[in-house]
Design an enzyme around this catalytic site. Structure first.
Site, PDB file in Angstrom:
ATOM      1  N   CYS A  69     -97.642 -29.601  19.970  1.00  0.00           N
ATOM      2  CA  CYS A  69     -96.959 -30.397  18.951  1.00  0.00           C
ATOM      3  C   CYS A  69     -95.473 -30.031  18.870  1.00  0.00           C
ATOM      4  O   CYS A  69     -94.733 -30.322  19.786  1.00  0.00           O
ATOM      5  CB  CYS A  69     -97.689 -30.246  17.619  1.00  0.00           C
ATOM      6  SG  CYS A  69     -97.306 -31.559  16.448  1.00  0.00           S
TER       7      CYS A  69
ATOM      8  N   HIS B 240    -103.701 -30.930  18.844  1.00  0.00           N
ATOM      9  CA  HIS B 240    -103.815 -29.526  18.410  1.00  0.00           C
ATOM     10  C   HIS B 240    -105.141 -28.900  18.843  1.00  0.00           C
ATOM     11  O   HIS B 240    -106.120 -28.950  18.084  1.00  0.00           O
ATOM     12  CB  HIS B 240    -103.733 -29.464  16.880  1.00  0.00           C
ATOM     13  CG  HIS B 240    -102.362 -29.644  16.336  1.00  0.00           C
ATOM     14  ND1 HIS B 240    -101.479 -28.603  16.140  1.00  0.00           N
ATOM     15  CD2 HIS B 240    -101.709 -30.759  15.941  1.00  0.00           C
ATOM     16  CE1 HIS B 240    -100.350 -29.067  15.646  1.00  0.00           C
ATOM     17  NE2 HIS B 240    -100.454 -30.373  15.516  1.00  0.00           N
TER      18      HIS B 240
ATOM     19  N   GLU C 254    -105.969 -25.856  18.877  1.00  0.00           N
ATOM     20  CA  GLU C 254    -106.337 -24.704  18.027  1.00  0.00           C
ATOM     21  C   GLU C 254    -107.095 -25.144  16.771  1.00  0.00           C
ATOM     22  O   GLU C 254    -107.684 -24.331  16.084  1.00  0.00           O
ATOM     23  CB  GLU C 254    -105.079 -23.889  17.661  1.00  0.00           C
ATOM     24  CG  GLU C 254    -104.221 -24.429  16.526  1.00  0.00           C
ATOM     25  CD  GLU C 254    -103.330 -25.605  16.923  1.00  0.00           C
ATOM     26  OE1 GLU C 254    -103.499 -26.158  18.029  1.00  0.00           O
ATOM     27  OE2 GLU C 254    -102.460 -25.987  16.108  1.00  0.00           O
TER      28      GLU C 254
END
Lengths: 78, 232
Positions: free
Chosen positions: B86, B203, B205
């Site tokens: 990002c 994302h 994560e």
């Protein structure tokens, strides 16, 4: 001394913000406007230095504008 | 293996990345403050998501001129593994470690939702655990994720197989309706020519732990771990 650096998206890059403003302007009766491109102005107050023009060009290229998507022009004042 | 998560003022996914690396993958992990130049001996660097420097100037632009970035560039040029997520992807394009740029989303709105991605290159240190053409679901959360590159640049990306992820439909088609932000060729993630630097808007994560109900992002971190251990 004052220097102005103008930065805007290149003509080949779509400017959705300019497009949204254009549509709104047209809806509000400003139908003579054919295109809107949004940009920004950096006003720099600078002191005397060697090779000023080259340095301003360098910072414009390296930091103020991203030459992949933007173009810039420099205006040197008094 | 030792991982480092770079922290800029305004980073807000740094702790998520740290958590996944340290607690889910059980990798030795440290934070790297933007004013430092010392990479603390890490062999994997994550540039996390967030709003470094409040997105002032352009997203990632000011971060790309910070002290730590000189070291990150040197590390990447020597072949070190770097993952930009990002805002981290935006920083990587601003440093020119990755080509192109990220513009304001086509519809001028912040988009936060799960998206489908098709994996188009599994021969990178980051994507060894996916299969070619696999469709995965990873969330996006951004205002400026509209990937731009000129035609010549796009052809080079495709020729060198640098496109890693593309936005797609549930069944894997990469048509315009499946493109959330207007990115050229539905591009969601790319690697550099050498394949050691990955930038992506989604994302991973945020979907790397069983309790979250989605492990699709886990495989990126696990791939790096196995790669550095020489396992794959």
């Amino acid at each position: 001394m004052k220097i102005k650096v103008y930065v805007k998206l290149k003509e080949t890059v779509l400017d959705p913000q300019g497009e949204a403003i254009l549509q709104s302007a047209k809806r509000n009766g400003y139908d003579f406007i054919d295109s809107v491109r949004v940009g920004k102005i950096f006003e720099l107050e600078v002191s005397k230095t060697e090779n000023l023009n080259e340095k301003i060009d360098e910072i414009s290229k390296k930091m103020l504008a991203n030459p992949i998507i933007e173009e810039y022009s420099i205006e040197v004042g008094e | 293996m030792k991982a480092g998560v770079v922290v800029f003022p305004g980073s807000n996914c740094d702790h998520d990345c740290y958590h996944v690396l340290k607690h889910v993958l059980e990798v030795d992990t440290v934070f790297l403050w933007h004013k430092e130049r010392d990479l603390k001996g890490v062999d994997f660097i994550v540039l996390p998501g967030g709003f470094s420097y409040g997105d002032y100037l352009r997203c990632g632009a000011i971060a790309s001129h910070s002290e730590i970035i000189d070291s990150v560039v040197e590390f990447a040029e020597k072949g070190g593994l770097v993952l930009g997520i990002c805002n981290g992807f935006q920083v990587l394009t601003e440093t020119r470690l990755l080509p192109g740029a990220l513009l304001r989303n086509r519809d001028l709105k912040f988009i936060c939702k799960n998206v489908n991605l098709v994996v188009s290159n599994v021969n990178t240190p980051f994507t060894r655990f996916y299969t070619p053409g696999e469709i995965i679901k990873i969330p996006i959360a951004h205002m400026d994720g509209n990937y731009f590159i000129d035609e010549k640049g796009l052809n080079e990306l495709i020729e060198n197989e640098q496109v890693v992820f593309r936005y797609c439909s549930e069944t894997g088609e990469t048509f315009d309706d499946a493109n959330p932000n207007g990115s050229v060729d539905n591009i969601a993630g790319i690697v550099n020519k050498k394949g050691n630097v990955l930038g992506m808007m989604p994302h991973p994560e945020r979907c790397a732990e069983e309790i979250l109900g989605n492990m699709d992002g886990f495989h990126i971190f696990n791939s790096v771990k196995k790669y550095l251990k020489g396992g794959i």
